[in-house]
Design a protein around this motif. Structure first.
Motif, PDB file in Angstrom:
ATOM      1  N   ALA A  82     -18.849   1.982   6.032  1.00 53.10           N
ATOM      2  CA  ALA A  82     -18.185   1.241   4.951  1.00 53.10           C
ATOM      3  C   ALA A  82     -19.095   1.127   3.736  1.00 53.10           C
ATOM      4  O   ALA A  82     -18.644   1.343   2.589  1.00 53.10           O
ATOM      5  CB  ALA A  82     -17.784  -0.146   5.437  1.00 53.10           C
ATOM      6  N   ASN A  83     -20.364   0.799   3.940  1.00 50.47           N
ATOM      7  CA  ASN A  83     -21.294   0.686   2.811  1.00 50.47           C
ATOM      8  C   ASN A  83     -21.473   2.026   2.097  1.00 50.47           C
ATOM      9  O   ASN A  83     -21.557   2.071   0.867  1.00 50.47           O
ATOM     10  CB  ASN A  83     -22.648   0.150   3.280  1.00 50.47           C
ATOM     11  N   THR A  84     -21.522   3.102   2.870  1.00 48.58           N
ATOM     12  CA  THR A  84     -21.642   4.432   2.269  1.00 48.58           C
ATOM     13  C   THR A  84     -20.404   4.748   1.431  1.00 48.58           C
ATOM     14  O   THR A  84     -20.519   5.214   0.282  1.00 48.58           O
ATOM     15  CB  THR A  84     -21.823   5.499   3.364  1.00 48.58           C
ATOM     16  N   THR A  85     -19.245   4.476   1.996  1.00 52.35           N
ATOM     17  CA  THR A  85     -17.993   4.757   1.284  1.00 52.35           C
ATOM     18  C   THR A  85     -17.898   3.925   0.005  1.00 52.35           C
ATOM     19  O   THR A  85     -17.630   4.462  -1.078  1.00 52.35           O
ATOM     20  CB  THR A  85     -16.785   4.462   2.194  1.00 52.35           C
ATOM     21  N   PHE A  86     -18.122   2.627   0.138  1.00 52.27           N
ATOM     22  CA  PHE A  86     -18.033   1.772  -1.048  1.00 52.27           C
ATOM     23  C   PHE A  86     -19.156   2.070  -2.038  1.00 52.27           C
ATOM     24  O   PHE A  86     -18.965   1.958  -3.253  1.00 52.27           O
ATOM     25  CB  PHE A  86     -18.044   0.291  -0.646  1.00 52.27           C
ATOM     26  N   ARG A  91     -20.717   4.351  -7.194  1.00 53.19           N
ATOM     27  CA  ARG A  91     -21.574   5.274  -7.940  1.00 53.19           C
ATOM     28  C   ARG A  91     -20.772   6.290  -8.760  1.00 53.19           C
ATOM     29  O   ARG A  91     -21.120   6.582  -9.900  1.00 53.19           O
ATOM     30  CB  ARG A  91     -22.477   5.999  -6.969  1.00 53.19           C
ATOM     31  N   PHE A  92     -19.689   6.833  -8.187  1.00 53.84           N
ATOM     32  CA  PHE A  92     -19.008   7.941  -8.842  1.00 53.84           C
ATOM     33  C   PHE A  92     -17.720   7.566  -9.559  1.00 53.84           C
ATOM     34  O   PHE A  92     -17.174   8.387 -10.301  1.00 53.84           O
ATOM     35  CB  PHE A  92     -18.724   9.054  -7.829  1.00 53.84           C
ATOM     36  N   ALA A  93     -17.230   6.365  -9.356  1.00 52.54           N
ATOM     37  CA  ALA A  93     -16.001   5.966 -10.055  1.00 52.54           C
ATOM     38  C   ALA A  93     -16.322   5.738 -11.524  1.00 52.54           C
ATOM     39  O   ALA A  93     -17.351   5.172 -11.883  1.00 52.54           O
ATOM     40  CB  ALA A  93     -15.426   4.707  -9.430  1.00 52.54           C
ATOM     41  N   LYS A  94     -15.401   6.173 -12.361  1.00 48.71           N
ATOM     42  CA  LYS A  94     -15.624   6.048 -13.804  1.00 48.71           C
ATOM     43  C   LYS A  94     -14.905   4.844 -14.374  1.00 48.71           C
ATOM     44  O   LYS A  94     -15.327   4.294 -15.385  1.00 48.71           O
ATOM     45  CB  LYS A  94     -15.168   7.324 -14.492  1.00 48.71           C
ATOM     46  N   ASP A  95     -13.852   4.427 -13.710  1.00 49.07           N
ATOM     47  CA  ASP A  95     -13.060   3.296 -14.198  1.00 49.07           C
ATOM     48  C   ASP A  95     -13.709   1.994 -13.712  1.00 49.07           C
ATOM     49  O   ASP A  95     -13.871   1.767 -12.516  1.00 49.07           O
ATOM     50  CB  ASP A  95     -11.628   3.422 -13.655  1.00 49.07           C
ATOM     51  N   GLU A  96     -14.061   1.118 -14.637  1.00 54.30           N
ATOM     52  CA  GLU A  96     -14.733  -0.142 -14.290  1.00 54.30           C
ATOM     53  C   GLU A  96     -13.808  -1.076 -13.512  1.00 54.30           C
ATOM     54  O   GLU A  96     -14.256  -1.789 -12.618  1.00 54.30           O
ATOM     55  CB  GLU A  96     -15.226  -0.823 -15.578  1.00 54.30           C
ATOM     56  N   GLU A  97     -12.537  -1.069 -13.855  1.00 50.84           N
ATOM     57  CA  GLU A  97     -11.569  -1.915 -13.140  1.00 50.84           C
ATOM     58  C   GLU A  97     -11.452  -1.462 -11.675  1.00 50.84           C
ATOM     59  O   GLU A  97     -11.380  -2.291 -10.766  1.00 50.84           O
ATOM     60  CB  GLU A  97     -10.203  -1.833 -13.825  1.00 50.84           C
ATOM     61  N   PHE A  98     -11.457  -0.165 -11.466  1.00 51.44           N
ATOM     62  CA  PHE A  98     -11.408   0.373 -10.104  1.00 51.44           C
ATOM     63  C   PHE A  98     -12.660  -0.032  -9.317  1.00 51.44           C
ATOM     64  O   PHE A  98     -12.587  -0.394  -8.145  1.00 51.44           O
ATOM     65  CB  PHE A  98     -11.273   1.910 -10.154  1.00 51.44           C
ATOM     66  N   LYS A  99     -13.828  -0.004  -9.989  1.00 51.80           N
ATOM     67  CA  LYS A  99     -15.077  -0.416  -9.341  1.00 51.80           C
ATOM     68  C   LYS A  99     -15.013  -1.888  -8.928  1.00 51.80           C
ATOM     69  O   LYS A  99     -15.445  -2.244  -7.835  1.00 51.80           O
ATOM     70  CB  LYS A  99     -16.269  -0.206 -10.276  1.00 51.80           C
ATOM     71  N   ASN A 100     -14.507  -2.738  -9.826  1.00 52.07           N
ATOM     72  CA  ASN A 100     -14.397  -4.169  -9.513  1.00 52.07           C
ATOM     73  C   ASN A 100     -13.447  -4.406  -8.337  1.00 52.07           C
ATOM     74  O   ASN A 100     -13.716  -5.233  -7.466  1.00 52.07           O
ATOM     75  CB  ASN A 100     -13.935  -4.953 -10.743  1.00 52.07           C
ATOM     76  N   THR A 101     -12.337  -3.688  -8.338  1.00 54.28           N
ATOM     77  CA  THR A 101     -11.385  -3.806  -7.237  1.00 54.28           C
ATOM     78  C   THR A 101     -12.039  -3.349  -5.926  1.00 54.28           C
ATOM     79  O   THR A 101     -11.882  -3.988  -4.884  1.00 54.28           O
ATOM     80  CB  THR A 101     -10.126  -2.967  -7.527  1.00 54.28           C
ATOM     81  N   ALA A 102     -12.788  -2.257  -6.004  1.00 58.52           N
ATOM     82  CA  ALA A 102     -13.471  -1.736  -4.807  1.00 58.52           C
ATOM     83  C   ALA A 102     -14.501  -2.741  -4.303  1.00 58.52           C
ATOM     84  O   ALA A 102     -14.669  -2.918  -3.086  1.00 58.52           O
ATOM     85  CB  ALA A 102     -14.135  -0.397  -5.117  1.00 58.52           C
ATOM     86  N   ARG A 103     -15.189  -3.425  -5.207  1.00 52.98           N
ATOM     87  CA  ARG A 103     -16.165  -4.446  -4.783  1.00 52.98           C
ATOM     88  C   ARG A 103     -15.473  -5.609  -4.074  1.00 52.98           C
ATOM     89  O   ARG A 103     -15.987  -6.138  -3.085  1.00 52.98           O
ATOM     90  CB  ARG A 103     -16.947  -4.941  -5.993  1.00 52.98           C
ATOM     91  N   LYS A 104     -14.327  -6.011  -4.606  1.00 49.46           N
ATOM     92  CA  LYS A 104     -13.565  -7.092  -3.960  1.00 49.46           C
ATOM     93  C   LYS A 104     -13.081  -6.648  -2.577  1.00 49.46           C
ATOM     94  O   LYS A 104     -13.143  -7.412  -1.603  1.00 49.46           O
ATOM     95  CB  LYS A 104     -12.374  -7.510  -4.818  1.00 49.46           C
ATOM     96  N   VAL A 105     -12.602  -5.418  -2.513  1.00 51.94           N
ATOM     97  CA  VAL A 105     -12.142  -4.882  -1.231  1.00 51.94           C
ATOM     98  C   VAL A 105     -13.317  -4.802  -0.243  1.00 51.94           C
ATOM     99  O   VAL A 105     -13.169  -5.129   0.939  1.00 51.94           O
ATOM    100  CB  VAL A 105     -11.484  -3.493  -1.429  1.00 51.94           C
ATOM    101  N   LYS A 106     -14.494  -4.389  -0.740  1.00 52.22           N
ATOM    102  CA  LYS A 106     -15.677  -4.309   0.108  1.00 52.22           C
ATOM    103  C   LYS A 106     -16.020  -5.687   0.670  1.00 52.22           C
ATOM    104  O   LYS A 106     -16.288  -5.832   1.872  1.00 52.22           O
ATOM    105  CB  LYS A 106     -16.858  -3.763  -0.699  1.00 52.22           C
ATOM    106  N   LYS A 107     -16.001  -6.706  -0.189  1.00 54.07           N
ATOM    107  CA  LYS A 107     -16.318  -8.062   0.247  1.00 54.07           C
ATOM    108  C   LYS A 107     -15.308  -8.534   1.299  1.00 54.07           C
ATOM    109  O   LYS A 107     -15.684  -9.056   2.355  1.00 54.07           O
ATOM    110  CB  LYS A 107     -16.319  -9.006  -0.955  1.00 54.07           C
ATOM    111  N   THR A 108     -14.024  -8.318   1.022  1.00 52.42           N
ATOM    112  CA  THR A 108     -12.974  -8.703   1.964  1.00 52.42           C
ATOM    113  C   THR A 108     -13.117  -7.924   3.281  1.00 52.42           C
ATOM    114  O   THR A 108     -12.987  -8.490   4.372  1.00 52.42           O
ATOM    115  CB  THR A 108     -11.586  -8.453   1.351  1.00 52.42           C
ATOM    116  N   HIS A 109     -13.389  -6.635   3.146  1.00 51.71           N
ATOM    117  CA  HIS A 109     -13.556  -5.780   4.320  1.00 51.71           C
ATOM    118  C   HIS A 109     -14.684  -6.295   5.214  1.00 51.71           C
ATOM    119  O   HIS A 109     -14.534  -6.406   6.434  1.00 51.71           O
ATOM    120  CB  HIS A 109     -13.846  -4.342   3.877  1.00 51.71           C
TER     121      HIS A 109
END
Length: 151
Positions: A82-86, A91-109
């Motif tokens: 999970a840490n590798t995926t997130f 690292r490679f996502a260009k959209d900042e909103e997508f990164k923020n959403t991914a961080r929230k998903v990581k925390k929830t996960h």
């Protein structure tokens, strides 16, 4: 002459009593060996039952530790994946909103997965307690009842 006869009778009687004493001693030793063998056999049977109970307990503990250790290993591998995926998303996502959403998903996960693994460990402990009360308690009662019946 009377003295010789009295001495002869005395020696004969002493010899007879000495032989009877040796026979009595030999009989007592034989009975003591039989008694000691019976005592050792009874102790051996009790010790065997204790060892069987200890083996049941150790197997139950080993099973609990195996499930717990396996859960911890799976949890660590899961976190690494999970840490590798997130991390790659971050690292490679260009959209900042997508990164923020991914961080929230990581925390929830991580929160949810920690709860799931804790539930697995709690269930494992509960299953061990249940098995302990059902199987080990039953084995203890069986051993105690057999021990009390022994002469």
């Amino acid at each position: 002459m009377m003295t010789l006869i009295a001495t002869g009778v005395g020696l004969t009687l002493s010899g007879y009593l000495l032989a009877a004493g040796f026979k009595q001693s030999a009989d007592s030793r034989k009975k003591l060996r039989i008694l000691n063998a019976s005592r050792l056999q009874a102790r051996s049977q009790i010790q065997q039952k204790r060892m069987e109970l200890l083996e049941v307990r150790n197997r139950a503990k080993l099973m609990e530790d195996t499930v717990s250790g396996g859960t911890t290993a799976v949890e660590k591998v899961h976190k690494v994946i999970a840490n590798t995926t997130f991390g790659l998303i971050d690292r490679f996502a260009k959209d900042e909103e997508f990164k923020n959403t991914a961080r929230k998903v990581k925390k929830t996960h991580h929160e949810k997965s920690e709860k799931v693994y804790e539930v697995v460990r709690t269930t494992n402990r509960a299953a061990h307690i249940l098995a302990d009360s059902l199987f080990i308690g039953k084995a203890e009662k069986r051993i105690i009842s057999k021990t009390k019946k022994a002469p």
